[in-house]
Motif scaffolding. Structure first.
Motif, PDB file in Angstrom:
ATOM      1  N   VAL A  32      13.124   9.907   5.544  1.00  0.00           N
ATOM      2  CA  VAL A  32      13.954  10.129   6.725  1.00  0.00           C
ATOM      3  C   VAL A  32      15.370  10.482   6.291  1.00  0.00           C
ATOM      4  CG1 VAL A  32      14.866   9.081   8.833  1.00  0.00           C
ATOM      5  CG2 VAL A  32      12.537   8.533   8.066  1.00  0.00           C
ATOM      6  N   ASP A  33      15.873   9.744   5.294  1.00  0.00           N
ATOM      7  CA  ASP A  33      17.149  10.017   4.637  1.00  0.00           C
ATOM      8  C   ASP A  33      17.057   9.349   3.266  1.00  0.00           C
ATOM      9  OD1 ASP A  33      18.148   7.249   4.736  1.00  0.00           O
ATOM     10  OD2 ASP A  33      18.543   7.592   6.860  1.00  0.00           O
ATOM     11  N   PRO A  34      18.077   9.478   2.417  1.00  0.00           N
ATOM     12  CA  PRO A  34      17.943   8.934   1.053  1.00  0.00           C
ATOM     13  C   PRO A  34      17.568   7.460   0.971  1.00  0.00           C
ATOM     14  CG  PRO A  34      19.808  10.423   1.149  1.00  0.00           C
ATOM     15  CD  PRO A  34      19.323  10.264   2.569  1.00  0.00           C
ATOM     16  N   TYR A  35      17.852   6.672   2.008  1.00  0.00           N
ATOM     17  CA  TYR A  35      17.542   5.241   1.955  1.00  0.00           C
ATOM     18  C   TYR A  35      16.661   4.775   3.115  1.00  0.00           C
ATOM     19  CZ  TYR A  35      20.724   4.888  -1.932  1.00  0.00           C
ATOM     20  OH  TYR A  35      21.310   5.046  -3.169  1.00  0.00           O
ATOM     21  N   THR A  36      15.912   5.710   3.677  1.00  0.00           N
ATOM     22  CA  THR A  36      14.959   5.367   4.726  1.00  0.00           C
ATOM     23  C   THR A  36      13.653   6.113   4.475  1.00  0.00           C
ATOM     24  OG1 THR A  36      16.792   5.194   6.319  1.00  0.00           O
ATOM     25  CG2 THR A  36      14.563   5.225   7.213  1.00  0.00           C
ATOM     26  N   VAL A  37      12.556   5.366   4.512  1.00  0.00           N
ATOM     27  CA  VAL A  37      11.249   5.971   4.244  1.00  0.00           C
ATOM     28  C   VAL A  37      10.272   5.570   5.347  1.00  0.00           C
ATOM     29  CG1 VAL A  37      10.479   4.060   2.785  1.00  0.00           C
ATOM     30  CG2 VAL A  37       9.482   6.316   2.471  1.00  0.00           C
ATOM     31  N   ARG A  38       9.426   6.515   5.721  1.00  0.00           N
ATOM     32  CA  ARG A  38       8.501   6.266   6.835  1.00  0.00           C
ATOM     33  C   ARG A  38       7.054   6.428   6.386  1.00  0.00           C
ATOM     34  NH1 ARG A  38      10.614   9.269  11.460  1.00  0.00           N
ATOM     35  NH2 ARG A  38      11.800   7.342  11.741  1.00  0.00           N
ATOM     36  N   PHE A  39       6.243   5.397   6.673  1.00  0.00           N
ATOM     37  CA  PHE A  39       4.805   5.427   6.419  1.00  0.00           C
ATOM     38  C   PHE A  39       4.097   5.753   7.737  1.00  0.00           C
ATOM     39  CE2 PHE A  39       6.277   3.129   2.826  1.00  0.00           C
ATOM     40  CZ  PHE A  39       5.275   3.093   1.866  1.00  0.00           C
ATOM     41  N   THR A  40       3.255   6.767   7.724  1.00  0.00           N
ATOM     42  CA  THR A  40       2.417   7.078   8.872  1.00  0.00           C
ATOM     43  C   THR A  40       0.975   6.742   8.505  1.00  0.00           C
ATOM     44  OG1 THR A  40       3.892   8.864   9.558  1.00  0.00           O
ATOM     45  CG2 THR A  40       1.666   8.868  10.484  1.00  0.00           C
ATOM     46  N   LEU A  41       0.333   5.915   9.335  1.00  0.00           N
ATOM     47  CA  LEU A  41      -1.016   5.443   9.057  1.00  0.00           C
ATOM     48  C   LEU A  41      -2.056   6.218   9.861  1.00  0.00           C
ATOM     49  CD1 LEU A  41      -0.394   1.570   9.109  1.00  0.00           C
ATOM     50  CD2 LEU A  41       0.062   3.217   7.272  1.00  0.00           C
ATOM     51  N   THR A  42      -3.283   6.127   9.425  1.00  0.00           N
ATOM     52  CA  THR A  42      -4.380   6.766  10.148  1.00  0.00           C
ATOM     53  C   THR A  42      -4.942   5.862  11.234  1.00  0.00           C
ATOM     54  OG1 THR A  42      -5.995   5.935   8.555  1.00  0.00           O
ATOM     55  CG2 THR A  42      -5.044   8.117   8.118  1.00  0.00           C
ATOM     56  N   ARG A  43      -4.550   4.569  11.191  1.00  0.00           N
ATOM     57  CA  ARG A  43      -5.042   3.601  12.162  1.00  0.00           C
ATOM     58  C   ARG A  43      -4.082   2.411  12.168  1.00  0.00           C
ATOM     59  NH1 ARG A  43      -8.346   3.081   7.460  1.00  0.00           N
ATOM     60  NH2 ARG A  43      -7.967   1.055   6.425  1.00  0.00           N
ATOM     61  N   PRO A  44      -4.033   1.645  13.229  1.00  0.00           N
ATOM     62  CA  PRO A  44      -3.235   0.411  13.196  1.00  0.00           C
ATOM     63  C   PRO A  44      -3.803  -0.539  12.141  1.00  0.00           C
ATOM     64  CG  PRO A  44      -3.823   0.997  15.447  1.00  0.00           C
ATOM     65  CD  PRO A  44      -4.633   1.887  14.555  1.00  0.00           C
ATOM     66  N   GLU A  45      -2.933  -1.283  11.476  1.00  0.00           N
ATOM     67  CA  GLU A  45      -3.356  -2.164  10.383  1.00  0.00           C
ATOM     68  C   GLU A  45      -2.517  -3.433  10.417  1.00  0.00           C
ATOM     69  OE1 GLU A  45      -5.623  -2.440   6.511  1.00  0.00           O
ATOM     70  OE2 GLU A  45      -5.830  -1.370   8.403  1.00  0.00           O
ATOM     71  N   SER A  46      -3.071  -4.498  10.978  1.00  0.00           N
ATOM     72  CA  SER A  46      -2.311  -5.742  11.133  1.00  0.00           C
ATOM     73  C   SER A  46      -1.770  -6.305   9.822  1.00  0.00           C
ATOM     74  CB  SER A  46      -3.176  -6.786  11.841  1.00  0.00           C
ATOM     75  OG  SER A  46      -3.403  -6.412  13.184  1.00  0.00           O
ATOM     76  N   PRO A  47      -2.507  -6.236   8.698  1.00  0.00           N
ATOM     77  CA  PRO A  47      -1.984  -6.824   7.449  1.00  0.00           C
ATOM     78  C   PRO A  47      -1.011  -5.918   6.686  1.00  0.00           C
ATOM     79  CG  PRO A  47      -4.413  -6.662   7.437  1.00  0.00           C
ATOM     80  CD  PRO A  47      -3.908  -5.796   8.521  1.00  0.00           C
ATOM     81  N   PHE A  48      -0.598  -4.791   7.250  1.00  0.00           N
ATOM     82  CA  PHE A  48       0.119  -3.789   6.442  1.00  0.00           C
ATOM     83  C   PHE A  48       1.415  -4.323   5.826  1.00  0.00           C
ATOM     84  CE2 PHE A  48       2.955  -0.095   5.866  1.00  0.00           C
ATOM     85  CZ  PHE A  48       2.200   0.586   4.921  1.00  0.00           C
ATOM     86  N   LEU A  49       2.212  -5.069   6.582  1.00  0.00           N
ATOM     87  CA  LEU A  49       3.465  -5.585   6.025  1.00  0.00           C
ATOM     88  C   LEU A  49       3.197  -6.537   4.860  1.00  0.00           C
ATOM     89  CD1 LEU A  49       5.608  -6.192   9.246  1.00  0.00           C
ATOM     90  CD2 LEU A  49       5.903  -4.385   7.527  1.00  0.00           C
ATOM     91  N   ALA A  50       2.198  -7.395   5.027  1.00  0.00           N
ATOM     92  CA  ALA A  50       1.842  -8.301   3.929  1.00  0.00           C
ATOM     93  C   ALA A  50       1.341  -7.508   2.722  1.00  0.00           C
ATOM     94  CB  ALA A  50       0.777  -9.293   4.391  1.00  0.00           C
ATOM     95  N   ASP A  51       0.631  -6.415   2.962  1.00  0.00           N
ATOM     96  CA  ASP A  51       0.156  -5.570   1.859  1.00  0.00           C
ATOM     97  C   ASP A  51       1.324  -5.013   1.046  1.00  0.00           C
ATOM     98  OD1 ASP A  51      -2.425  -5.994   2.709  1.00  0.00           O
ATOM     99  OD2 ASP A  51      -2.651  -4.033   3.669  1.00  0.00           O
ATOM    100  N   MET A  52       2.397  -4.665   1.730  1.00  0.00           N
ATOM    101  CA  MET A  52       3.548  -4.067   1.048  1.00  0.00           C
ATOM    102  C   MET A  52       4.373  -5.087   0.257  1.00  0.00           C
ATOM    103  SD  MET A  52       3.498  -0.797   1.363  1.00  0.00           S
ATOM    104  CE  MET A  52       1.737  -1.068   1.034  1.00  0.00           C
TER     105      MET A  52
END
Length: 528
Positions: A155-175
């Motif tokens: 998005v900018d030098p210090y912002t990044v965006r992940f786009t998923l193919t489906r909702p994923e409840s554990p995603f934050l914990a995965d990261m």
């Protein structure tokens, strides 16, 4: 007979190095039970490798609050999730420095380009660095990440965006997980790519974590120095040394002599030697961990549920727990451990030798000898464990030959299905039930190599998918209870025990906090 400290020249050399450094100011020497598989954390799944690389060399987008499964900021200071759960936008911390070493000198701070490079080199098979991983990306594939992440954009030098193919409840914990959320230097990766040396990601690692890699002598010693530019505060020790000590009795001697100040994954039969030692204490904790046996369901006889159930019914868990773990464990029934939310406590423990004999006969088993893989080293005596299992199964007419091998080799060979049966253990890396079930028993993890049972079961897949989509914790727990019942009914795995993790600490060590994930984090540890 216990081996002497001079049993080999290599061990003597390692001991000398440890003795010389353990008493130096600001140096922490840790006795570990085996060598890491490598230092590119994205390639591996073992706890030993995670200790040597995960939070030692690298930082992740997110982290866990010490001694909890609560997700907190790390390289990402804050984040936003879209209402449909398909987009995650992370705001990155500024001023994060990558390591400066003899082989790399960074020219800039960590930014969005590094996050994008770190994800794409694992997720995109066409990425120039993808094929550099000789071991593949077992955990990434096992968690189904390649089918989940559609894109990662700046998005900018210090912002990044992940786009998923489906909702994923554990995603934050995965990261917050080391194998999934670690951020590598794109600048270093591109430097290696230009010189045709991408394999050095695994041998000369560069991260932004609390310690800087200095050198590694296989099966002997790993040296690190404190990252004095670390954004989270300079570590409290100047030097960190992993003294690799395969022999558990030698580890005890080194700890008693003060040559090692920490001993990780201590064997149950050795800890009593410290009962009257004023200088060493044993710290016990119950991690989110299950030890189990994985039957290869692609092999003859083991593809028959009756035969697998017979093996489970013949298992004398009480004797096994006492003999192998010295009582430092509790018997396992469900595949998930009791301390994890969503645990199914209603499953009945099963032990019925006569019924097992009947099931073996009904399955048509013809006396073929089965290969049981067990590891050399580790927190238990793998040979003893395998021989007890061999004896239990002999009582019902099943023949087993024991094959011993190093842990990394076992994981690799069992991942491609060379075994009939193998000992495995799993520790959650993020506290979410999905992280226990998906990497071990999903169809995606079968393709990736982490599914040692070689099981791909459509009804089970449907439950996993429902659990990832559901946002309500209670409804998710109900889904995972059904999943555990299915594992039990199908005998997709044979749980053995929920182990107690034991760490030996010298009285000079302060600030060590045990992890529910059975990891060792030394960034806050000091030596007085």
């Amino acid at each position: 007979m216990k081996p002497s400290l001079s049993s080999t020249a290599l061990l003597a050399s390692a001991l000398a190095l440890g003795a010389a450094s353990a008493h130096a100011a600001g140096t922490l020497t840790v006795c570990t039970e085996s060598s890491p598989d490598g230092f590119d954390i994205a390639q591996y799944e073992s706890s030993v490798t995670n200790d040597a690389a995960g939070r030692t060399l690298y930082d992740q987008l997110l982290a866990f609050k010490p001694d909890t499964t609560e997700v907190v900021p790390s390289l990402a200071e804050k984040w936003e999730v879209s209402p449909d759960g398909m987009t995650y936008t992370f705001s990155l911390r500024r001023g994060v420095k990558f390591h400066t070493t003899a082989w790399f000198k960074p020219t800039r701070d960590l930014n969005a380009d590094d996050v994008i490079w770190s994800v794409n080199r694992i997720n995109d098979k066409k990425h120039p660095a993808y094929a550099a991983a000789r071991n593949g990306y077992v955990y990434w594939e096992g968690m189904g990440m390649s089918s989940l992440i559609k894109s990662v954009t700046k998005v900018d030098p210090y912002t990044v965006r992940f786009t998923l193919t489906r909702p994923e409840s554990p995603f934050l914990a995965d990261m917050a997980m080391e194998a999934l959320g670690s951020v590598f230097s794109a600048e270093y990766g591109e430097q290696l790519q230009k010189s045709g040396k991408l394999e050095q990601l695994n041998t000369q690692p560069i991260g932004s974590g609390p310690f800087v890699f200095k050198s590694y002598q296989k099966d002997a010693i790993i040296r690190y120095t404190a990252n004095t530019a670390y954004w989270g505060g300079v570590p409290k020790v100047d030097n960190l040394i992993f003294a690799i000590t395969h022999d558990p009795n030698v580890r005890v001697q080194r700890l008693k002599a003060g040559e090692c100040l920490v001993g990780t994954n201590m064997k149950p039969e050795t800890v009593s030697t410290f009962d009257n030692d004023p200088n060493v204490r044993i710290l016990r904790n119950s991690p989110l961990m299950t030890a189990y046996i994985a039957p290869n369901m692609k092999h003859k006889f083991l593809s028959d549920k009756r035969f697998r159930e017979a093996l489970a019914l013949a298992f004398d868990k009480k004797t096994y727990m006492a003999s192998v773990y010295g009582g430092n464990a509790t018997p396992a029934v469900s595949f998930m451990p009791p301390s994890m939310w969503g645990y199914e406590k209603g499953l009945a423990d099963r032990h019925d030798v006569e019924k097992a004999k009947q099931l073996v006969k009904a399955s048509g088993y013809d006396g073929t000898e089965l290969a049981l893989f067990t590891r050399i080293g580790g927190a238990i005596d793998g040979k003893r464990a395998a021989e007890l299992m061999q004896s239990d199964w002999a009582r019902i007419g099943v023949k087993v030959r024991v094959q011993m091998m190093e842990w990394g080799e076992l994981l690799k060979r069992a991942g491609r299905g060379d075994h009939d049966l193998t000992f495995v253990s799993w520790v959650s890396d993020n506290g979410d039930p999905d992280n226990f079930l998906t990497p071990n028993l999903s169809c995606a993890s079968l393709a990736g190599g982490s599914n040692k049972s070689q099981w791909c079961h459509k009804p089970f897949e449907e439950l996993l998918a429902a659990g990832r989509l559901e946002k309500d914790p209670k409804k998710r727990a109900d889904i995972y209870i059904k999943a555990q019942k299915m594992i039990y009914d199908e005998v997709a795995a044979i749980p053995t025990v929920y182990p107690v993790n034991m760490t030996a600490l010298n009285k000079r060590v302060e600030g060590f906090v045990p992890s529910p994930f059975s990891h060792s984090d030394f960034r806050s540890v000091s030596v007085k």
